[in-house]
Design a protein around this motif. Structure first.
Motif, mmCIF file in Angstrom:
data_model
loop_
_atom_site.group_PDB
_atom_site.id
_atom_site.type_symbol
_atom_site.label_atom_id
_atom_site.label_comp_id
_atom_site.label_asym_id
_atom_site.label_seq_id
_atom_site.Cartn_x
_atom_site.Cartn_y
_atom_site.Cartn_z
ATOM 1 N N PRO A 162 0.814 -1.229 0.000
ATOM 2 C CA PRO A 162 0.000 0.000 0.000
ATOM 3 C C PRO A 162 0.840 1.270 0.000
ATOM 4 O O PRO A 162 0.517 2.231 -0.687
ATOM 5 N N ARG A 163 1.944 1.258 0.739
ATOM 6 C CA ARG A 163 2.791 2.451 0.772
ATOM 7 C C ARG A 163 3.456 2.665 -0.578
ATOM 8 O O ARG A 163 3.574 3.790 -1.052
ATOM 9 N N GLN A 164 3.878 1.580 -1.231
ATOM 10 C CA GLN A 164 4.478 1.690 -2.559
ATOM 11 C C GLN A 164 3.463 2.236 -3.554
ATOM 12 O O GLN A 164 3.782 3.096 -4.371
ATOM 13 N N ARG A 165 2.224 1.730 -3.464
ATOM 14 C CA ARG A 165 1.167 2.224 -4.360
ATOM 15 C C ARG A 165 0.922 3.712 -4.131
ATOM 16 O O ARG A 165 0.753 4.475 -5.083
ATOM 17 N N HIS A 166 0.894 4.113 -2.870
ATOM 18 C CA HIS A 166 0.685 5.526 -2.533
ATOM 19 C C HIS A 166 1.797 6.373 -3.143
ATOM 20 O O HIS A 166 1.544 7.420 -3.755
ATOM 21 N N ASP A 167 3.048 5.930 -2.990
ATOM 22 C CA ASP A 167 4.178 6.678 -3.545
ATOM 23 C C ASP A 167 4.095 6.761 -5.063
ATOM 24 O O ASP A 167 4.367 7.807 -5.654
ATOM 25 N N GLU A 168 3.701 5.652 -5.721
ATOM 26 C CA GLU A 168 3.562 5.649 -7.174
ATOM 27 C C GLU A 168 2.489 6.627 -7.629
ATOM 28 O O GLU A 168 2.685 7.379 -8.596
ATOM 29 N N VAL A 169 1.357 6.631 -6.939
ATOM 30 C CA VAL A 169 0.269 7.546 -7.293
ATOM 31 C C VAL A 169 0.721 8.990 -7.110
ATOM 32 O O VAL A 169 0.443 9.853 -7.963
ATOM 33 N N MET A 170 1.441 9.270 -6.022
ATOM 34 C CA MET A 170 1.913 10.640 -5.792
ATOM 35 C C MET A 170 2.904 11.064 -6.880
ATOM 36 O O MET A 170 2.881 12.210 -7.339
ATOM 37 N N LEU A 173 0.888 11.823 -10.008
ATOM 38 C CA LEU A 173 0.213 13.124 -9.878
ATOM 39 C C LEU A 173 1.191 14.267 -10.103
ATOM 40 O O LEU A 173 0.867 15.261 -10.769
ATOM 41 N N SER A 174 2.374 14.127 -9.559
ATOM 42 C CA SER A 174 3.387 15.163 -9.742
ATOM 43 C C SER A 174 3.758 15.293 -11.219
ATOM 44 O O SER A 174 3.883 16.406 -11.748
ATOM 45 N N ALA A 175 3.905 14.158 -11.891
ATOM 46 C CA ALA A 175 4.217 14.188 -13.324
ATOM 47 C C ALA A 175 3.085 14.833 -14.118
ATOM 48 O O ALA A 175 3.334 15.618 -15.050
ATOM 49 N N LEU A 176 1.832 14.528 -13.767
ATOM 50 C CA LEU A 176 0.682 15.145 -14.437
ATOM 51 C C LEU A 176 0.672 16.655 -14.236
ATOM 52 O O LEU A 176 0.378 17.421 -15.171
ATOM 53 N N GLN A 177 0.954 17.092 -13.029
ATOM 54 C CA GLN A 177 0.985 18.530 -12.763
ATOM 55 C C GLN A 177 2.049 19.218 -13.608
ATOM 56 O O GLN A 177 1.842 20.318 -14.122
ATOM 57 N N GLN A 178 3.207 18.568 -13.758
ATOM 58 C CA GLN A 178 4.269 19.151 -14.585
ATOM 59 C C GLN A 178 3.852 19.215 -16.055
ATOM 60 O O GLN A 178 4.125 20.196 -16.750
#
Length: 196
Positions: A162-170, A173-178
């Motif tokens: 779950p923590r790995q999934r959370h980090d991947e999603v974050m 999201l950061s890449a999408l914002q860029q």
């Protein structure tokens, strides 16, 4: 009819003392029988709590079914609860002694079997608690604690799924914002087409 609704068949002092005594007796009994009764982990615990409320009903209200009697009893219960909470707020040591302490059930993936026996928790019930936190297995649990109020605190390890999934999603999201920032032209307001 109105007279029957508001007529107290028991003395006012008795109507106040009964619910207060039952309130403190239930607090003491729940403290003695452990945190598991508060956690409501299985249907048996839920049935127990429902039957417990029905069992003490007559002790709380006595032979008085009047509206006034119910209101007096409710005010007495709420007042006792308010007074106890104020007392415990001002005396933290008393609060800790009444509520008890937390119980560590799992630490670094290792289940404390003695703690599980003390709290009368089965491994299956513990696994259900862990799965509710989206943690796949015991090896992914850094810490699992049963709090005095019957709730569970579960912390996953750094490398848990779950923590790995959370980090991947974050990261995504950061890449999408860029990407969105690159698509916007300088000075253009978000959501406004360039020809407007």
């Amino acid at each position: 009819m109105l007279q029957d609704m508001f007529h107290l068949s028991l003395p006012l002092l008795e109507k106040i003392i009964r619910p207060v005594l039952v309130y403190f007796a239930l607090i003491l009994l729940l403290r003695l029988f452990g945190k598991r009764e508060l956690a409501q982990l299985n249907p048996f615990d839920l049935v127990l709590l429902l039957m417990l409320s029905n069992t003490v009903q007559n002790a709380v209200i006595g032979n008085d079914n009047s509206l006034a009697g119910g209101i007096v009893g409710a005010v007495a219960l709420l007042s006792a609860n308010f007074a106890l909470n104020r007392l415990l707020f001002h005396f933290p040591k008393l609060d800790r002694s009444l509520q008890g302490s937390q119980t560590v059930l799992v630490q670094d993936g290792e289940v404390d079997k003695r703690a599980m026996q003390r709290e009368m928790l089965t491994l299956e019930e513990l696994i259900q608690v862990i799965h509710r936190q989206n943690i796949t297995g015991m090896q992914d649990v850094k810490l699992c604690v049963l709090e005095p109020n019957g709730t569970f605190y579960v912390e996953s390890t750094e490398d848990s799924v779950p923590r790995q999934r959370h980090d991947e999603v974050m990261q995504q999201l950061s890449a999408l914002q860029q990407e969105i920032a690159k698509l916007r032209t300088p000075g253009q307001k978000p959501g406004v087409p360039s020809g407007a």
